[in-house]
Structures are given as structure tokens and as C-alpha cells.
Design a protein around this motif. Structure first.
Motif, mmCIF file in Angstrom:
data_model
loop_
_atom_site.group_PDB
_atom_site.id
_atom_site.type_symbol
_atom_site.label_atom_id
_atom_site.label_comp_id
_atom_site.label_asym_id
_atom_site.label_seq_id
_atom_site.Cartn_x
_atom_site.Cartn_y
_atom_site.Cartn_z
ATOM 1 N N SER A 69 -39.314 -20.769 -18.056
ATOM 2 C CA SER A 69 -39.767 -19.378 -17.962
ATOM 3 C C SER A 69 -38.579 -18.430 -17.872
ATOM 4 N N LYS A 70 -38.562 -17.421 -18.723
ATOM 5 C CA LYS A 70 -37.476 -16.430 -18.713
ATOM 6 C C LYS A 70 -37.444 -15.675 -17.395
ATOM 7 N N LEU A 71 -38.607 -15.381 -16.846
ATOM 8 C CA LEU A 71 -38.691 -14.676 -15.569
ATOM 9 C C LEU A 71 -37.988 -15.448 -14.467
ATOM 10 N N LEU A 72 -38.249 -16.745 -14.386
ATOM 11 C CA LEU A 72 -37.637 -17.570 -13.351
ATOM 12 C C LEU A 72 -36.138 -17.733 -13.593
ATOM 13 N N GLN A 73 -35.739 -17.894 -14.832
ATOM 14 C CA GLN A 73 -34.321 -18.048 -15.161
ATOM 15 C C GLN A 73 -33.511 -16.821 -14.749
ATOM 16 N N THR A 74 -34.050 -15.649 -15.018
ATOM 17 C CA THR A 74 -33.308 -14.404 -14.749
ATOM 18 C C THR A 74 -33.431 -13.933 -13.302
ATOM 19 N N SER A 75 -34.328 -14.555 -12.539
ATOM 20 C CA SER A 75 -34.535 -14.113 -11.152
ATOM 21 C C SER A 75 -33.292 -14.325 -10.284
ATOM 22 N N VAL A 76 -32.419 -15.260 -10.697
ATOM 23 C CA VAL A 76 -31.225 -15.543 -9.892
ATOM 24 C C VAL A 76 -30.126 -14.498 -10.110
ATOM 25 N N SER A 77 -30.360 -13.555 -11.020
ATOM 26 C CA SER A 77 -29.326 -12.551 -11.297
ATOM 27 C C SER A 77 -29.855 -11.123 -11.251
ATOM 28 N N VAL A 78 -31.006 -10.925 -10.628
ATOM 29 C CA VAL A 78 -31.552 -9.571 -10.537
ATOM 30 C C VAL A 78 -30.792 -8.759 -9.496
ATOM 31 N N HIS A 79 -30.993 -7.461 -9.514
ATOM 32 C CA HIS A 79 -30.401 -6.591 -8.491
ATOM 33 C C HIS A 79 -31.125 -6.850 -7.164
ATOM 34 N N VAL A 132 -28.455 -14.295 -5.112
ATOM 35 C CA VAL A 132 -27.956 -13.065 -5.734
ATOM 36 C C VAL A 132 -26.732 -12.544 -4.978
ATOM 37 N N GLY A 133 -26.777 -12.671 -3.639
ATOM 38 C CA GLY A 133 -25.662 -12.215 -2.823
ATOM 39 C C GLY A 133 -24.382 -12.978 -3.115
ATOM 40 N N TYR A 134 -24.505 -14.285 -3.326
ATOM 41 C CA TYR A 134 -23.331 -15.110 -3.646
ATOM 42 C C TYR A 134 -22.712 -14.646 -4.963
ATOM 43 N N ARG A 135 -23.570 -14.393 -5.941
ATOM 44 C CA ARG A 135 -23.092 -13.916 -7.244
ATOM 45 C C ARG A 135 -22.382 -12.565 -7.101
ATOM 46 N N ASN A 136 -22.955 -11.667 -6.324
ATOM 47 C CA ASN A 136 -22.345 -10.355 -6.118
ATOM 48 C C ASN A 136 -21.046 -10.450 -5.313
ATOM 49 N N LEU A 137 -20.997 -11.412 -4.388
ATOM 50 C CA LEU A 137 -19.772 -11.614 -3.607
ATOM 51 C C LEU A 137 -18.627 -12.039 -4.518
ATOM 52 N N GLY A 165 -18.323 -22.567 -6.721
ATOM 53 C CA GLY A 165 -19.624 -22.804 -6.106
ATOM 54 C C GLY A 165 -19.569 -23.734 -4.915
ATOM 55 N N ALA A 166 -18.375 -24.246 -4.598
ATOM 56 C CA ALA A 166 -18.245 -25.182 -3.474
ATOM 57 C C ALA A 166 -18.635 -24.536 -2.148
ATOM 58 N N LEU A 167 -18.424 -23.230 -2.020
ATOM 59 C CA LEU A 167 -18.724 -22.542 -0.761
ATOM 60 C C LEU A 167 -20.203 -22.185 -0.602
ATOM 61 N N LYS A 168 -21.006 -22.502 -1.596
ATOM 62 C CA LYS A 168 -22.445 -22.212 -1.465
ATOM 63 C C LYS A 168 -23.033 -22.914 -0.250
ATOM 64 N N THR A 169 -22.648 -24.169 -0.062
ATOM 65 C CA THR A 169 -23.166 -24.921 1.094
ATOM 66 C C THR A 169 -22.902 -24.161 2.383
ATOM 67 N N HIS A 170 -21.663 -23.734 2.566
ATOM 68 C CA HIS A 170 -21.267 -23.026 3.782
ATOM 69 C C HIS A 170 -22.008 -21.700 3.919
ATOM 70 N N PHE A 171 -21.972 -20.868 2.875
ATOM 71 C CA PHE A 171 -22.567 -19.534 2.970
ATOM 72 C C PHE A 171 -24.086 -19.581 3.079
ATOM 73 N N TYR A 172 -24.724 -20.499 2.367
ATOM 74 C CA TYR A 172 -26.182 -20.595 2.453
ATOM 75 C C TYR A 172 -26.632 -21.081 3.825
ATOM 76 N N ASN A 173 -25.740 -21.748 4.550
ATOM 77 C CA ASN A 173 -26.072 -22.214 5.901
ATOM 78 C C ASN A 173 -25.767 -21.186 6.978
ATOM 79 N N ILE A 174 -24.824 -20.286 6.719
ATOM 80 C CA ILE A 174 -24.437 -19.351 7.783
ATOM 81 C C ILE A 174 -24.956 -17.932 7.587
ATOM 82 N N ALA A 175 -25.250 -17.551 6.332
ATOM 83 C CA ALA A 175 -25.726 -16.186 6.068
ATOM 84 C C ALA A 175 -27.237 -16.209 5.891
#
Length: 326
Positions: free
Chosen positions: A63-73, A110-115, A246-256
Motif C-alpha cells: 500500500s502506497k499509504l503505508l509506505q509513505t506514512s514513515v516520511s510524513v510531516h 518520523v522524528g528519527y528521520r528528521n533528526l 540506523g544503529a541508534l534506532k534501538t537506543h532512541f526508540y527505547n529512550i524517546a
């Protein structure tokens, strides 16, 4: 024969990913009455485990909707979740927790991408000695690290006392741009005591907190020091690459609990500086020429830790006190 087997495995994996996996998801939905997103949110605890599974599911969706949901504002996340619930025929009144869980995951993704974008912007901005803000930050760095020693002039050999290579630090920021200065100042300002101690130990490692007995036990008779500021810029490079890979995703997704911010990244830098300093002392290198070897060994250790989905790089000093929020 080996080539044939490799090709056969690749073909099997292709068909599994293309057909069997979709069939399995269809069967699971019929058996459980829940789509994959529901199963993840209901069966996986909050944090990196859940968010990374949600991210993988969304990116792999047809689904295009689901694919693009990870990069929305970020402002569009709430509307995106409504669209996803409608697409999946999920009643939000019956499944109120699903929307909340998806929102938390998407804010992190989305926050990780913006960071990454924010960090990249600082990395690409060169230090400009004609910019008053840049100069002010640099002078503050000196003040935070050497509060009892006035800087005699802007161009001075004194800069070597805090680990720069020459009499004008601007040349040392070329690799990491303003990001290196931002991180060093954050560490020096937010946890002055720890930063000053690390600086002192880097200049006089034998005068560190280890007793004589501990020095002998750890074979630390060499006690090689290092350039604090240069190492700080180098550790900035390490933190940057961990973030982008992307290695820091584990850390940030656990603390933020929501979107990771530049502050989280700088706190992580503080942690890495503190840990690398201890690691350097423990490694007891023969000379400064072993820096790359020690750094690479340290990098591999951090990456191995981050492969644990429950991992959150634990704070050891005031700069990171508010970090853990599970």
C-alpha cells in the motif's frame, strides 16, 4: 555447485517474500481477526522492538499509504493514522489503543528521520570565524573547560591545552563542521565537572581516579593521553555514522517516548565521550598511533550493544540524567 545453490536460495527467498509471506499474513488475519499492525501493537512491548517492527511492516507494505506514512510531516501523523485505520477497516472506537500506539511509533520513526536532517545540516555548515555566533560558541567552550584560566588571545597556542591541533581551532572543525563544536560545547556546559575531569585525565592520565594499585593491575604504566577536542570531533563522527546507519534506532526508540531530538543526540555524544575515555584507559595503548585501532574496537562494542532491541545506552553523568524513559 555452490553458485547453483546460492541461486536456488535466492529464488526461494524471493518467492517467500513475494508470495508465501503475504499468504501467511492473510491466513494470520483470518485466524486472529487482526491485521499485522494490530498484532505487532498488541503483542509487542513498547520501545524499539515494537517501533522497528511497525517500521518494517509499513515499509514492506504494498500500500502506497503505508509506505509513505514513515516520511510524513509530524503534523500529518494523526490524519495518516485515521487513513490507515480506514484502509485496514479498523474501528477506532473498538480499538482506541491501536491509534495511540501507532501514533507513538510514527512519531519516533518520523522524528528519527528528521533528526538525521537536523544533524546533517549542522555537519555541513562550516565553522566561520567571521560569524559572531560561531566565535561566541568557541570562546564559551574554552570558558567551560578552563574556567580559571583566561584565554590570552583568539589565536593562541593555549588551544592545544584543550586538545586542538594548532593555535586556531577553526581548522579542526572541517570534517564535522559546526556539529563537532555543538557537541563539545554541550558536553562542557551541561556536565562541566565530568568534561573537565575527562580533559584533565586526557592530559595527565596517571593522575586520574585510578589508584596506583589499579594502574599496576591494569598494566597502565604507559598511560598514554590524547587530544580532548580532536577526539571529541572524532567521536562526533562516530555518533553521526551510528545515527545515519540506523544503529541508534534501538537506543532512541527505547529512550524517546515520542520524536528523538538533537538534545537526545547530544546526550548520546556525551555518553560516548565518557565511555570512550574509560575504554581508552582500559586498552592502555602503546602510543597515540593506536587511536584508530582503539576507536574501531570501541565502535564494534557499541554496535554490538545496540543490536539488543532492549538496549538503551545508560547515562553515567548529569548530562544524560533524563535520558531513560521507558
Amino acid at each position: 555447485m555452490k553458485h547453483f545453490l546460492r541461486m536456488l536460495i535466492q529464488v526461494c527467498l524471493y518467492f517467500y517474500c513475494k508470495f508465501l509471506w503475504r499468504c501467511l499474513k492473510f491466513v494470520m488475519r483470518k485466524l486472529t481477526g487482526r491485521c499485522e499492525l494490530q498484532r505487532i501493537c498488541y503483542n509487542t512491548k513498547p520501545g524499539a522492538s515494537r517501533t522497528m517492527k511497525i517500521e518494517t511492516s509499513l515499509r514492506a507494505s504494498k500500500s502506497k499509504l503505508l509506505q509513505t506514512s514513515v516520511s510524513v510531516h509530524p503534523d500529518a501523523i494523526e490524519k495518516t493514522i485515521e487513513d490507515i485505520m480506514e484502509l485496514k477497516n479498523i474501528n477506532p472506537d473498538i480499538n482506541p489503543q491501536l491509534g495511540i500506539s501507532l501514533q507513538a511509533c510514527l512519531l519516533q520513526i518520523v522524528g528519527y528521520r528528521n533528526l538525521i536532517a537536523d544533524v546533517e545540516k549542522l555537519r555541513r555548515e562550516p565553522y566561520d570565524s567571521e560569524n559572531p555566533q560561531h566565535e561566541e560558541m568557541l570562546l564559551k567552550l574554552w570558558t567551560f573547560l578552563k574556567p580559571n584560566t583566561p584565554l590570552e588571545s583568539r589565536i593562541s597556542k593555549q588551544w592545544c591545552e584543550i586538545g586542538f591541533q594548532g593555535d586556531d581551532p577553526k581548522t579542526d572543525f572541517r570534517g564535522m563542521g559546526l556539529l563537532g563544536l555543538y557537541n563539545l560545547q554541550y558536553f562542557a556546559e551541561r556536565d562541566a565537572t565530568a568534561a573537565q575531569q575527562v580533559l584533565s585525565d586526557s592530559l595527565h592520565p596517571k593522575c586520574s581516579k585510578f589508584s596506583k594499585t589499579e594502574w599496576e593491575k591494569k598494566r597502565m604504566d604507559k598511560a598514554i593521553g590524547y587530544s580532548f577536542a580532536i577526539v571529541g570531533i572524532n567521536i562526533t563522527d562516530l555518533a553521526y555514522n551510528l545515527l545515519v546507519s540506523g544503529a541508534l534506532k534501538t537506543h532512541f526508540y527505547n529512550i524517546a517516548p515520542e520524536a528523538p531530538t538533537l538534545c537526545h543526540f547530544q546526550q548520546t555524544f556525551c555518553y560516548l565521550m565518557h565511555e570512550f575515555h574509560k575504554f581508552w584507559i582500559e586498552e592502555d595503548p602503546m602510543d597515540i598511533m593506536e587511536f584508530n585501532r582503539v576507536r574501531e574496537k570501541f565502535r564494534k562494542r557499541i554496535i554490538k550493544q545496540l543490536q539488543n532491541p532492549d538496549m538503551a545506552l545508560c547515562p553515567h553523568f548529569a548530562a544524560s540524567e533524563g535520558l531513560i524513559n521507558m
